[in-house]
Design a protein around this motif. Structure first.
Motif, PDB file in Angstrom:
ATOM      1  N   UNK A 172     -26.574  34.271  -9.873  1.00 34.47           N
ATOM      2  CA  UNK A 172     -27.329  35.390 -10.703  1.00 34.47           C
ATOM      3  C   UNK A 172     -28.120  36.090  -9.679  1.00 34.47           C
ATOM      4  N   UNK A 213     -25.778  38.359  -7.454  1.00 37.15           N
ATOM      5  CA  UNK A 213     -25.173  39.504  -8.174  1.00 37.15           C
ATOM      6  C   UNK A 213     -26.180  40.329  -8.834  1.00 37.15           C
ATOM      7  N   UNK A 270     -29.404  49.451  -6.125  1.00 34.76           N
ATOM      8  CA  UNK A 270     -29.285  50.824  -6.927  1.00 34.76           C
ATOM      9  C   UNK A 270     -30.878  51.364  -6.748  1.00 34.76           C
ATOM     10  N   UNK A 293     -32.432  54.855  -5.324  1.00 37.93           N
ATOM     11  CA  UNK A 293     -33.213  56.063  -6.103  1.00 37.93           C
ATOM     12  C   UNK A 293     -34.369  55.780  -6.274  1.00 37.93           C
ATOM     13  N   UNK A 343     -32.027  32.938 -28.567  1.00 40.39           N
ATOM     14  CA  UNK A 343     -30.641  32.915 -28.508  1.00 40.39           C
ATOM     15  C   UNK A 343     -30.330  31.328 -29.268  1.00 40.39           C
ATOM     16  N   UNK A 378     -26.618  32.052 -31.095  1.00 44.26           N
ATOM     17  CA  UNK A 378     -25.514  32.570 -29.962  1.00 44.26           C
ATOM     18  C   UNK A 378     -25.280  31.169 -28.797  1.00 44.26           C
ATOM     19  N   UNK A 379     -26.148  30.358 -28.641  1.00 41.95           N
ATOM     20  CA  UNK A 379     -26.036  29.405 -27.851  1.00 41.95           C
ATOM     21  C   UNK A 379     -26.420  28.085 -28.392  1.00 41.95           C
ATOM     22  N   UNK A 417     -20.393  26.270 -18.533  1.00 44.41           N
ATOM     23  CA  UNK A 417     -20.696  27.750 -19.359  1.00 44.41           C
ATOM     24  C   UNK A 417     -22.035  27.379 -20.227  1.00 44.41           C
ATOM     25  N   UNK A 418     -22.355  26.011 -20.452  1.00 43.61           N
ATOM     26  CA  UNK A 418     -23.701  25.810 -21.106  1.00 43.61           C
ATOM     27  C   UNK A 418     -24.902  26.113 -20.277  1.00 43.61           C
ATOM     28  N   UNK A 419     -24.453  26.047 -18.745  1.00 49.30           N
ATOM     29  CA  UNK A 419     -25.874  26.268 -18.114  1.00 49.30           C
ATOM     30  C   UNK A 419     -25.957  27.708 -17.672  1.00 49.30           C
ATOM     31  N   UNK A 420     -25.074  28.615 -18.255  1.00 50.45           N
ATOM     32  CA  UNK A 420     -25.317  30.012 -17.824  1.00 50.45           C
ATOM     33  C   UNK A 420     -26.880  30.284 -18.260  1.00 50.45           C
ATOM     34  N   UNK A 421     -27.073  30.359 -19.284  1.00 53.49           N
ATOM     35  CA  UNK A 421     -28.763  30.647 -19.861  1.00 53.49           C
ATOM     36  C   UNK A 421     -29.712  30.133 -19.238  1.00 53.49           C
ATOM     37  N   UNK A 477     -19.474  54.641  -0.232  1.00 56.42           N
ATOM     38  CA  UNK A 477     -19.575  52.988  -0.370  1.00 56.42           C
ATOM     39  C   UNK A 477     -19.482  52.134   0.998  1.00 56.42           C
ATOM     40  N   UNK A 497     -35.031  22.344 -16.958  1.00 60.04           N
ATOM     41  CA  UNK A 497     -34.417  21.011 -17.221  1.00 60.04           C
ATOM     42  C   UNK A 497     -35.206  20.491 -18.434  1.00 60.04           C
TER      43      UNK A 497
END
Lengths: 307, 544
Positions: free
Chosen positions: A107, A110, A118, A122, A154, A160-161, A172-176, A217, A251
């Motif tokens: 995270x 990215x 960005x 600017x 959430x 949602x989770x 997938x459970x660790x994303x949030x 680019x 945790x």
């Protein structure tokens, strides 16, 4: 390069010994852990003595440390109070926390770098100010507040989770939780990248690249970004260790049975073996991450060479 | 606008990520069909010690033992009375020698028969110093204990001389002194029988304990989850009414509570203090708040001269009168505590020795009388007191501060009383053991078994195991010994109450409040109750 790596590895030894000794002494100063093992009553003296002997607590501290270090080099990290080998605890805890850390780092890389580029391009425009303000908010709100709010919204309100992570802790459970853990560092990465990019846009090599007629680019990714990443990589590298240790809060909130949970329990129960064992591994990870960062410098900027 | 596409991409990735977690999260709830095959999930804490009957002394491990073991006696979940379970009969003529007959037809879940030997072997194991059992002292009353568990040095015997197997289903017990209510202590988990597998493959047994209770352990991942399933061939009368229980370790009981409200968890047996205010609104009738055998007191360091004088006794009583128990239990504990008026617990019932109002005026909030009493006693030792507590668990800080406030307001001096936090429970305990307490300190007591004896002897008898303040009084000791020797139960209880009178007259410890067990459960469950030890009665829970 090879000699540099070896020198760095050798330098780790005193750091490693110093760090473990400090942790060992700190946990020891907290007092007698056996006293807490019998609940709200005194362990009978014979059993207490026996337990002390079993965990090696009846010897002087320096001797305990010597024995401990001797065992560590044979891969024996001792036994926790509940009879489990510390290595077994590590075997269950570290994979979970490493997964969580990877999610957080991904995270950071990215979202953090993208937003940084960005806004850096600017500078002064509304998008830039907006992101700056947002990162300021994220930095100033403590992680546990972010975590609890995210969990409430959430997990409970919008469904949602799941508010807690199951004991297997799949990716997938660790994303949030990972996003929550990454939030503060993410904001720093954004700001670091932004400043670095903004500074370098006016540099000679970017002007040259543009003058050569390179596509935009390519100018940004190959020339501008690559040179702007050095401070960001330094930050992310040192952050790996910090994230693994700092996961204690995340945790606990999301019920993740990782390093943070084990460390927390180890400290509460004054379990020297657990605390020292886990911190030892964390120290090693921290040192290796730092080494990796230093080696990455050479990749990013070939002018930096290691004799 | 290249950047915009980038932003879209990032937002898209985030959206995908969130949807992915939503999918993962949905499966987290406990599925399964209802009826007697339904499985419920319950919050759990990581047991501190290895899970062996004589090594488990905290609630989390005790919870499991209560599901996988049945002993000679069992405490009625409602009335707390000790009732025969595996015991056919326990006979004695002199309150010292007991003959125990074990019922036929009971087996462990691995098929092995439960015999007299299963008990004798287990007790010998528990008492032996070499096995490091934290609950070894429970066998301390049995003859020959000092040989297998000497105070120092190595044991000279491996078995208790007071235990003898006399037949396949009978054994005799000789105690080292008279103890008429001893059979009633046998419901405690430390006295559970053990199968031979325990002794043959100890490590294997610890990884997956085998017992003789209504549940068997299906899988056990240390530190995260234990799955218990109904044992269909369970011979006892209290068969499980559900298919099983999944005990899930939570890092924080707040998270467990959140999971309950989100519908991912069926049962939370420890509602966190911060949620007590919301629990009735969140859960309605699915919030349980019932008395448990727990009393909270303030103990005194009698080893400190300043606290051990006739004048200091007036100060102790004055302090007790200076505490506004009602206000604290209502505002801080949301009525999950009841102001204490004696030194036992309401779960004993009046027939068991509980006596409301025994404390009398000394437990009533009366600032004027309190101030006079403390001044009569020469004021607080050293002019001010520090109340020690461990700050790592519970909400001890909140109530300690409130107690100090109450005392300060009474004395009109806002420096008279301050809290003294200690970082960890272990450190708190170790300072108590080393007799380093500079003033009164928090002392909680959760009963081991529902007997008035258990609320008095371990806490106030000279040199008893939990007599942290080192209170000593010849009259009290004499009355307790007499009570233990008395074979007629009502007379024994009367004696214990007389002994409790000695505790009151000396204000050996300030009784604060009786603690309730608090729990909450989901709509899938019915017939959820807490037993007097504040542990859910799992086998009676029905899954809809």
């Amino acid at each position: 390069m090879g000699r540099y790596v070896i020198r760095r590895l050798l330098q780790m030894i005193p750091v490693f010994i110093g760090a473990t000794l400090l942790i060992f002494l700190m946990v020891n100063v907290m007092g007698d852990p056996i006293a807490g093992l019998c609940g709200e009553r005194q362990c009978d003296p014979a059993t207490a003595a026996q337990l002390r002997h079993e965990f090696g607590l009846d010897k002087p501290v320096w001797q305990q440390y010597a024995i401990y270090m001797g065992n560590v080099f044979t891969g024996d990290f001792g036994t926790a109070f509940n009879g489990q080998e510390v290595t077994e605890l590590m075997g269950t805890a570290f994979p979970v926390t490493i997964r969580l850390t990877i999610v957080a780092i991904v995270f950071e890389i990215i979202i953090g770098i993208t937003l940084g580029v960005l806004t850096g391009l600017r500078r002064g425009r509304p998008a830039d100010s907006g992101v700056l303000l947002l990162t300021l908010v994220v930095i100033s709100v403590p992680t546990f507040v972010t975590g609890l709010i995210v969990q409430l919204l959430f997990g409970v309100k919008w469904d949602l989770i799941s508010p807690s992570v199951s004991s297997a802790a799949p990716l997938d459970e660790l994303i949030v939780p990972g996003l929550v853990l990454a939030s503060v560092s993410l904001a720093y990465v954004t700001r670091l990248t932004r400043t670095s990019i903004a500074e370098n846009t006016r540099s000679d090599y970017v002007r040259t690249a543009v003058a050569k007629g390179l596509p935009r680019h390519r100018v940004i990714t190959r020339h501008l970004l690559r040179n702007s990443l050095i401070p960001v990589v330094t930050f992310i590298g040192t952050d790996i260790g910090a994230l693994m240790g700092g996961a204690i809060v995340t945790e606990r909130i999301f019920n993740i049975h990782g390093v943070g949970f084990q460390l927390y329990q180890g400290i509460l129960r004054q379990n020297t073996q657990t605390v020292v064992g886990f911190v030892t591994i964390l120290v090693i990870i921290f040192l290796l991450a730092n080494l990796l960062v230093d080696l990455l410098y050479a990749v990013l900027d070939p002018r930096i060479r290691y004799a | 606008m290249r950047g915009a596409t980038h932003a879209k991409w990032a937002a898209g990735a985030l959206a995908v990520a969130l949807t992915a977690t939503a999918c993962g999260g949905g499966g987290g709830g406990s599925g399964g069909s209802g009826g007697s095959s339904g499985v419920l999930s319950s919050s759990w804490g990581d047991p501190q010690n290895p899970l062996e009957p004589s090594n488990t002394n905290e609630v989390q491990g005790g919870k499991v033992l209560d599901m996988v073991f049945r002993g000679l006696k069992r405490y009625n979940p409602k009335t707390a009375k000790a009732e025969n379970m595996l015991a056919q009969k326990i006979d004695t003529k002199d309150s010292t020698n007991f003959t125990i007959t074990v019922k036929n037809g009971w087996t462990f879940s691995n098929g092995e028969k439960v015999t007299a030997k299963s008990f004798v072997d287990a007790w010998n194991y528990g008492a032996n110093l070499r096995n490091n059992q934290r609950n070894a002292y429970f066998f301390g009353q049995i003859d020959g204990y000092t040989a297998v568990h000497p105070d120092s040095g190595s044991p000279t015997a491996t078995t208790l001389s007071g235990l003898k197997v006399t037949g396949p289903q009978t054994f005799t017990v000789k105690l080292s002194q008279k103890f008429s209510t001893w059979p009633d202590t046998l419901g405690y988990a430390a006295f559970a029988p053990l199968p031979t597998a325990f002794f043959k493959d100890h490590a294997g047994w610890l990884a997956k304990p085998v017992g003789n209770g209504p549940y068997t352990i299906d899988s056990y991942t240390k530190g995260s989850q234990m799955s218990l399933r109904k044992w269909d061939n369970y011979p006892g009368p209290d068969k499980a009414q559900n298919g099983g229980v999944d005990l899930k370790v939570y890092t924080d009981n707040n998270t467990a509570y959140t999971d309950l409200t989100a519908g991912n968890l069926d049962l939370v047996d420890d509602v966190p203090a911060s949620q007590l205010k919301n629990a009735p609104a969140d859960l309605g009738s699915r919030y349980i708040n019932t008395p448990a055998g727990i009393i909270q007191t303030l103990a005194f360091p009698f080893y400190d001269e300043a606290w051990n004088t006739p004048d200091a006794q007036k100060v102790r009583t004055g302090l007790s009168m200076a505490i506004n128990r009602k206000q604290i239990t209502e505002t801080i504990f949301q009525k999950t505590r009841t102001p204490a008026t004696d030194w036992t617990s309401p779960v004993l019932g009046t027939s068991g020795g509980f006596q409301a109002g025994l404390c009398g005026k000394a437990c009533d909030f009366d600032p004027a009388a309190a101030k006079k009493m403390i001044n009569d006693g020469g004021g607080l030792p050293g002019g001010r007191i520090q109340l020690s507590y461990n700050a790592d668990t519970g909400s001890h800080k909140d109530w300690i501060d409130a107690v100090c406030n109450s005392i300060n307001n009474t004395l009109g001096n806002d420096r008279a009383c301050v809290g003294r936090p200690i970082g960890t429970f272990a450190d708190f305990r170790s300072q108590i053991t080393q007799q380093k307490m500079p003033g009164p300190f928090r002392a909680g007591w959760q009963m081991d078994y529902p007997l008035i004896q258990n609320f008095l002897q371990p806490l106030y008898f000279t040199n008893a195991s939990s007599n942290d303040g080192k209170f000593t009084n010849a009259e009290f000791d004499k009355l307790v010994n007499e009570a233990n020797a008395e074979s007629d139960q009502p007379t024994a209880i009367k004696k214990f109450q007389q002994a409790e009178g000695v505790v009151r007259d000396n204000m050996a410890a300030i009784p604060l409040w009786y603690q309730n067990g608090s729990a909450g459960y989901s709509e899938r469950l019915s017939n959820v109750k807490l037993n007097p030890f504040s542990v859910p009665v799992y086998n009676e829970i029905k899954v809809n």
